[in-house]
Design an enzyme around this catalytic site. Structure first.
Site, PDB file in Angstrom:
ATOM      1  N   GLY A  40       0.798  -1.225   0.000  1.00  0.00           N
ATOM      2  CA  GLY A  40       0.000   0.000   0.000  1.00  0.00           C
ATOM      3  C   GLY A  40       0.823   1.263   0.000  1.00  0.00           C
ATOM      4  O   GLY A  40       1.696   1.414   0.835  1.00  0.00           O
ATOM      5  N   SER A  41       0.571   2.195  -0.901  1.00  0.00           N
ATOM      6  CA  SER A  41       1.453   3.342  -1.004  1.00  0.00           C
ATOM      7  C   SER A  41       0.962   4.373  -2.023  1.00  0.00           C
ATOM      8  O   SER A  41      -0.141   4.282  -2.545  1.00  0.00           O
ATOM      9  CB  SER A  41       2.850   2.860  -1.398  1.00  0.00           C
ATOM     10  OG  SER A  41       2.744   1.939  -2.463  1.00  0.00           O
ATOM     11  N   ARG A  42       1.861   5.336  -2.311  1.00  0.00           N
ATOM     12  CA  ARG A  42       1.547   6.404  -3.245  1.00  0.00           C
ATOM     13  C   ARG A  42       2.850   6.935  -3.844  1.00  0.00           C
ATOM     14  O   ARG A  42       3.898   6.886  -3.199  1.00  0.00           O
ATOM     15  CB  ARG A  42       0.829   7.511  -2.476  1.00  0.00           C
ATOM     16  CG  ARG A  42       0.531   8.769  -3.261  1.00  0.00           C
ATOM     17  CD  ARG A  42      -0.230   9.728  -2.355  1.00  0.00           C
ATOM     18  NE  ARG A  42       0.333  11.063  -2.375  1.00  0.00           N
ATOM     19  CZ  ARG A  42      -0.002  12.021  -1.524  1.00  0.00           C
ATOM     20  NH1 ARG A  42      -0.869  11.768  -0.569  1.00  0.00           N
ATOM     21  NH2 ARG A  42       0.528  13.211  -1.621  1.00  0.00           N
TER      22      ARG A  42
END
Length: 216
Positions: free
Chosen positions: A185-187
């Site tokens: 999960g990230s950006r």
């Protein structure tokens, strides 16, 4: 194909999956319960495998295009002040990755790595406004001969506990090649020169190495 950063986790997950399947078969007499637990184990195992998948996406580098560094949804397109490296206004394009997206980071442009820095930090949800300045993150700047200096930032999310960054200062990198990985999960934020022609829209689904983020 799976990313090399998932090798140990996949090995451990495989062993645990086999143990769970065998144990359920040997220890649980109730047929419905045994099958249910085995299906749950299979579901979790598949989730881990799909998270570390690394699809082959070969592109022809093009200095007149900035390609998506990751898969995900475009959640930000706005003019902002970038305080770490440029210390002036830039055009920010952010891509949010859910746990089901491919999490390989690929170089958005070819060029010389001018800056590469890791920052320890918090694990706020990736879409939080302060995530880009307070979360665990890396900042990488590539000097491209057409666009000039392009900054991209890998940002950990609430579940991400490790950012892998392969960019080293002083090295030449090629658009579309493996730049790193963010686990669970990230950006990724891109900071582009003002006036850059953006080729995506808010909420558009970007595909790493395929979606053209900006054009010259």
């Amino acid at each position: 194909m799976f990313h090399k950063e998932g090798s140990k986790i996949i090995l451990i997950a495989t062993l645990l999956f086999v143990i769970a399947i065998v144990a359920a078969g040997e220890l649980i007499d109730l047929n419905w319960l045994r099958i249910s637990l085995q299906l749950i184990a299979l579901f979790l195992y598949v989730i881990i495998l799909q998270f570390f998948r690394n699809p082959s996406r070969i592109i022809t580098p093009n200095d007149n295009q900035i390609t998506a560094p990751v898969d995900g949804k475009v959640v930000v397109i706005e003019e902002v002040f970038e305080p770490e490296y440029f210390k002036d206004k830039r055009l920010q394009v952010s891509i949010f990755m859910s746990p089901i997206n491919v999490h390989v980071t690929r170089y958005p442009v070819s060029g010389l790595v001018k800056f590469s820095k890791y920052h320890p930090g918090k694990f706020l949800v990736a879409w939080h406004p302060k995530a880009s300045t307070e979360n665990e993150r890396t900042t990488i700047v590539i000097e491209n001969k057409v666009f000039g200096e392009i900054l991209y930032r890998q940002i950990a999310g609430a579940l991400a506990k490790r950012i892998v960054n392969y960019a080293e200062e002083g090295t030449q990198v090629i658009q579309g090649t493996d730049a790193g990985f963010i686990k669970f999960g990230s950006r990724v934020d891109l900071f582009l020169p003002l006036g850059t022609k953006i080729n995506v829209k808010l909420n558009e689904i970007a595909v790493g190495n395929k979606t053209i983020i900006a054009l010259m």
